[in-house]
Design a protein around this motif. Sequence first.
Motif, PDB file in Angstrom:
ATOM      1  N   ARG A 228      39.006  33.970 -25.120  1.00  0.00           N
ATOM      2  CA  ARG A 228      38.826  33.696 -26.544  1.00  0.00           C
ATOM      3  C   ARG A 228      37.380  33.319 -26.812  1.00  0.00           C
ATOM      4  NH1 ARG A 228      43.679  30.406 -29.584  1.00  0.00           N
ATOM      5  NH2 ARG A 228      45.372  31.862 -29.123  1.00  0.00           N
ATOM      6  N   VAL A 229      36.853  33.799 -27.959  1.00  0.00           N
ATOM      7  CA  VAL A 229      35.516  33.404 -28.376  1.00  0.00           C
ATOM      8  C   VAL A 229      35.602  32.015 -29.001  1.00  0.00           C
ATOM      9  CG1 VAL A 229      33.580  33.919 -29.906  1.00  0.00           C
ATOM     10  CG2 VAL A 229      34.809  35.784 -28.788  1.00  0.00           C
ATOM     11  N   PRO A 230      34.838  31.033 -28.522  1.00  0.00           N
ATOM     12  CA  PRO A 230      34.868  29.695 -29.135  1.00  0.00           C
ATOM     13  C   PRO A 230      34.434  29.755 -30.605  1.00  0.00           C
ATOM     14  CG  PRO A 230      33.759  29.638 -27.006  1.00  0.00           C
ATOM     15  CD  PRO A 230      33.953  31.084 -27.348  1.00  0.00           C
ATOM     16  N   MET A 231      35.150  29.045 -31.460  1.00  0.00           N
ATOM     17  CA  MET A 231      34.864  29.040 -32.898  1.00  0.00           C
ATOM     18  C   MET A 231      34.527  27.624 -33.354  1.00  0.00           C
ATOM     19  SD  MET A 231      35.837  32.278 -33.754  1.00  0.00           S
ATOM     20  CE  MET A 231      36.865  33.544 -32.987  1.00  0.00           C
ATOM     21  N   ILE A 232      33.461  27.502 -34.125  1.00  0.00           N
ATOM     22  CA  ILE A 232      33.074  26.218 -34.707  1.00  0.00           C
ATOM     23  C   ILE A 232      33.060  26.399 -36.219  1.00  0.00           C
ATOM     24  CG2 ILE A 232      31.300  24.434 -34.845  1.00  0.00           C
ATOM     25  CD1 ILE A 232      30.268  25.536 -32.125  1.00  0.00           C
ATOM     26  N   LYS A 233      33.960  25.704 -36.918  1.00  0.00           N
ATOM     27  CA  LYS A 233      34.047  25.846 -38.369  1.00  0.00           C
ATOM     28  C   LYS A 233      33.059  24.911 -39.066  1.00  0.00           C
ATOM     29  CE  LYS A 233      38.604  25.519 -38.272  1.00  0.00           C
ATOM     30  NZ  LYS A 233      40.004  25.384 -38.739  1.00  0.00           N
ATOM     31  N   VAL A 234      32.405  25.439 -40.090  1.00  0.00           N
ATOM     32  CA  VAL A 234      31.488  24.632 -40.890  1.00  0.00           C
ATOM     33  C   VAL A 234      32.013  24.594 -42.321  1.00  0.00           C
ATOM     34  CG1 VAL A 234      29.489  25.114 -39.461  1.00  0.00           C
ATOM     35  CG2 VAL A 234      30.015  26.631 -41.369  1.00  0.00           C
ATOM     36  N   PRO A 235      31.754  23.497 -43.061  1.00  0.00           N
ATOM     37  CA  PRO A 235      32.338  23.358 -44.396  1.00  0.00           C
ATOM     38  C   PRO A 235      31.746  24.296 -45.437  1.00  0.00           C
ATOM     39  CG  PRO A 235      30.894  21.506 -43.910  1.00  0.00           C
ATOM     40  CD  PRO A 235      31.027  22.271 -42.646  1.00  0.00           C
ATOM     41  N   VAL A 236      30.481  24.671 -45.295  1.00  0.00           N
ATOM     42  CA  VAL A 236      29.835  25.488 -46.315  1.00  0.00           C
ATOM     43  C   VAL A 236      29.116  26.660 -45.665  1.00  0.00           C
ATOM     44  CG1 VAL A 236      28.121  25.577 -48.161  1.00  0.00           C
ATOM     45  CG2 VAL A 236      29.482  23.500 -47.830  1.00  0.00           C
ATOM     46  N   LEU A 237      29.517  27.847 -46.048  1.00  0.00           N
ATOM     47  CA  LEU A 237      28.804  29.065 -45.668  1.00  0.00           C
ATOM     48  C   LEU A 237      29.129  30.068 -46.758  1.00  0.00           C
ATOM     49  CD1 LEU A 237      26.944  30.154 -43.459  1.00  0.00           C
ATOM     50  CD2 LEU A 237      28.946  31.068 -42.279  1.00  0.00           C
TER      51      LEU A 237
END
Length: 304
Positions: A228-237
């Motif tokens: 799995r590709v590691p995912m980092i969620k950000v609040p604003v994009l």
Amino acid sequence: MSERSRVLVTGATGFIGRRLVPSLIEAGHEVRAMTRRPDDYAGSGDPVFGDVSDADSLRGALEGVRVAYYLVHALDQEDFEDRDAENARTFGKVAADVGVEQIVYLGGLGEEGEELSPHLRSRREVEGLLGEGGVPVTVLRAGIVVGHGGISWELTRQLVKNLPAMVVPRWVDTRTQPVAVDDAVRYLVGVADKEEARGRVFEIGGPEVLTYLEMLNVASEVATGGRRVPMIKVPVLTPRLSSYWLALVTDVDVTTGRNLIDSMSTEVIVSDTSIRDVVPGDPLPYAEAVRRALGERLAEGESV
């Protein structure tokens, strides 16, 4: 279908069209493949010149046709909404003038009354404009269509392939219901020249409701055998920033990317399964659709 039908497919060289034409022929239809460069056409069917913005060329292409498939859009243009509206209005009028009995359109899922993105709003507007001339329109509304060469699928595949890890916006938690291209084509063929399909809107999708994040994870696991590709969620994009990000790591242009991303905050889930009454059969799971898309890519000599 009681007799052999003459069918026109616009966008015959596109992602859906190049699969639809041979499937219609296999189903017993006589197919005209509409293209702006018929001399260069190497696919199935009888090539015919036509341009959806040119009424005179459409008149010749549609003459004697019983069922017409409308599979064109201008998503890569900044003014795509205006272009798509004008082209759909022209196509529907000419189709009515020459006696076409059914128009089939592949539109977009999205709940009525929601704040739709420009892309989905345009798809919905085209549904109505195609029928303004009086020809019954059969609409198949889909979310992401998964198959080799599809823009939305290519975004998924290239992100999984090119990035060791991803910074992703909040829209990755939006739910969607992807459909395999094989099923989309099966449904499109199945409604041709069927009285019970005329003038109706159907929703098509696969058997699973997934978030975009889950889609990326499944695609990664299938493509890599479990990684799995590691995912980092950000609040604003924002959609604009997201489109520039996509243009850096994929070969999808900024305008197309932004128009697609604008739609990714809208849930696109099937709420009506009546298509299965007209075209029976169980749709493919998402993982199988991914495997087929990657397999077709490998068969053409390209890496996954």
